[in-house]
Design an enzyme around this catalytic site. Structure first.
Site, PDB file in Angstrom:
ATOM      1  N   LEU A  50       0.879  -1.157   0.000  1.00 52.13           N
ATOM      2  CA  LEU A  50       0.000   0.000   0.000  1.00 52.13           C
ATOM      3  C   LEU A  50       0.922   1.213   0.000  1.00 52.13           C
ATOM      4  CD1 LEU A  50      -3.024   0.693   0.157  1.00 52.13           C
ATOM      5  CD2 LEU A  50      -2.836   0.662   2.642  1.00 52.13           C
ATOM      6  N   ASP A  51       0.748   2.113  -0.976  1.00 52.82           N
ATOM      7  CA  ASP A  51       1.645   3.265  -1.119  1.00 52.82           C
ATOM      8  C   ASP A  51       1.786   4.045   0.187  1.00 52.82           C
ATOM      9  OD1 ASP A  51       2.049   2.694  -3.747  1.00 52.82           O
ATOM     10  OD2 ASP A  51       0.833   4.330  -4.552  1.00 52.82           O
ATOM     11  N   PRO A  52       2.967   4.654   0.416  1.00 55.90           N
ATOM     12  CA  PRO A  52       3.121   5.514   1.602  1.00 55.90           C
ATOM     13  C   PRO A  52       2.073   6.627   1.668  1.00 55.90           C
ATOM     14  CG  PRO A  52       5.271   5.047   0.658  1.00 55.90           C
ATOM     15  CD  PRO A  52       4.262   4.480  -0.296  1.00 55.90           C
TER      16      PRO A  52
END
EC number: 5.4.99.25
Length: 330
Positions: free
Chosen positions: A49-51
Site C-alpha cells: 500500500l503506497d506511503p
C-alpha cells in the site's frame, strides 16, 4: 556514550493483524514496526500500500504467512479523490506539475460523469505508471523514472468490479472527483484517476487514497498503529485474528486423528466430499487448522500445510484450545 540497545527476544507468533496503515509509512515499514511490537519471529504483508495511502493492510505472522498470497489475489476497495485540472509526473500529489487547466464545476455534468463511470466499469486496460514497483530487466520502474528515463510499458488487463464517481469541491473550492472503486489485483488507482480526468477532458491527479476493504475485510475491523503502540503486550496479542481468518472463502473439511496425521504427511485422503477448488482442512482432536488443499473426484489433495510444531504452538497460545499433538503419519 550511548547506552547499549536492548535486544528484542523474538518468539513464535501465529495469526493475522488487521492494520489501518497510517499515511507516510511504506507497507514494509509498518510491518517491521508491528513485528517489533509483537516480538514476532516471522512476518509478511499481503501486498503493498503506497506511503501516500492509508487503510486496510493485513499483516501475517508465523503460519499465516503461508496463506498471504490469498489476500494478494483478493479484490480491493478504495476511496480516492482526484483533483481536476492538474496533472503531475507521478499521478499523485508527490509529483511535479505537468499541466494545469481551469475547470468549472458546471462543466462536469451528471451525464458526463455517468458516461465516464460506465466507460471505466468492467474489464479495462491500464498502462502501469512509471512511478511504480513493477520491474523491467530486474530494475523497478520508479528507478528509471528517477533517472529521467521513460520505458515502454505494455497495457495490462484489470477489472473494475464497481465504480462510483461524484463531483465534490475541495476546501479551496476546486472541483474534484470522489471515487469509490472495487477492483482486481494489479489495478493502479492513480492511473484510474488520471484516466478519468483525461476522459473528462481536463486531466487529474490523486490527492487522497484510502483502502477500505480487501478480500471481505473492512477497515472497521482494523487497529491503528498508534492504538497498538499504546497497548500492553497481552492486548496486542489479543488483536491477532486466527490464521484461518484468511480462509473464510474456503470450504471446511474436518479429519479424524488418523487421517489428519496422514494429510500432514502430504498424503491424499478419500472421503464423501464434493469437488471444491479451495478447502481449509482441520483436525478433529485436537481441533486445529492443518492446511489447505482441494477436492477432486472424492479425493482430498494437500496444498500448503502447517508443520506439527506450528500447530502445537498455535494450540498452546490459545486459552480455549484442546491440548494434544498432531504428528505426520509415514
Amino acid at each position: 556514550m550511548n547506552a547499549p540497545r536492548t535486544r528484542v527476544q523474538r518468539r513464535p507468533v501465529h495469526g493475522v493483524l488487521l492494520l489501518d496503515k497510517p499515511l507516510g509509512l511504506s507497507s514494509n515499514d509498518a510491518l517491521q514496526k508491528v513485528k517489533w511490537l509483537l516480538r514476532a519471529e516471522k512476518a509478511g504483508h499481503t501486498g503493498t500500500l503506497d506511503p501516500l495511502a492509508s487503510g486496510v493492510l493485513p499483516l501475517c505472522f508465523g503460519a499465516a504467512t503461508k496463506f498471504s498470497q490469498l489476500q494478494l489475489e483478493a479484490p480491493k476497495t478504495y476511496e480516492a479523490v482526484a483533483l481536476l485540472g492538474t496533472t503531475t509526473t507521478t499521478g499523485d500529489a508527490e509529483g511535479e506539475v505537468l499541466q494545469q487547466r481551469a475547470v468549472e464545476a458546471a462543466q462536469i455534468t451528471p451525464e458526463r460523469l455517468a458516461a465516464v463511470q460506465r466507460q471505466f466499469t468492467g474489464p479495462i486496460r491500464q498502462v502501469p505508471p512509471m512511478h511504480s514497483a513493477l520491474k523491467k530487466d530486474g530494475k523497478a520502474l520508479y528507478e528509471y523514472a528517477r533517472a529521467g528515463i521513460e520505458v515502454e510499458r505494455p497495457a495490462r488487463d484489470v477489472v473494475i468490479h464497481a465504480l462510483e464517481l461524484a463531483l465534490v469541491l475541495t476546501e479551496q473550492a476546486q472541483p474534484a472527483i470522489k471515487m469509490v472503486v472495487t477492483c482486481s489485483k494489479g489495478t493502479y488507482i492513480r492511473t484510474l484517476g488520471e484516466d478519468v480526468g483525461a476522459a473528462l477532458g481536463c486531466g487529474a491527479h490523486l490527492t487522497f487514497l484510502r483502502r477500505i476493504g480487501t478480500g471481505g475485510i473492512g477497515v472497521e475491523r482494523c487497529v491503528t498503529l498508534a492504538a497498538l503502540e499504546a497497548m500492553d503486550e497481552d492486548a496486542r496479542l489479543a488483536c491477532l485474528e486466527p490464521v484461518e481468518s484468511l480462509l473464510a472463502q474456503h470450504v471446511r473439511v474436518t479429519l479424524d486423528s488418523d487421517n489428519a496425521g496422514r494429510f500432514l504427511s502430504g498424503m491424499r485422503r478419500r472421503g464423501p466430499w464434493a469437488d471444491a477448488p479451495a478447502v481449509a482442512v482441520f483436525g478433529e482432536r485436537p481441533h486445529a487448522l492443518l492446511g489447505v488443499g482441494h477436492v477432486a473426484g472424492g479425493e482430498l489433495v494437500p496444498g500448503r500445510l502447517l508443520s506439527p510444531l506450528e500447530i502445537q504452538q498455535i494450540l498452546e497460545s490459545s486459552p480455549r484450545a484442546e491440548r494434544g499433538t498432531l504428528e505426520p503419519t509415514l
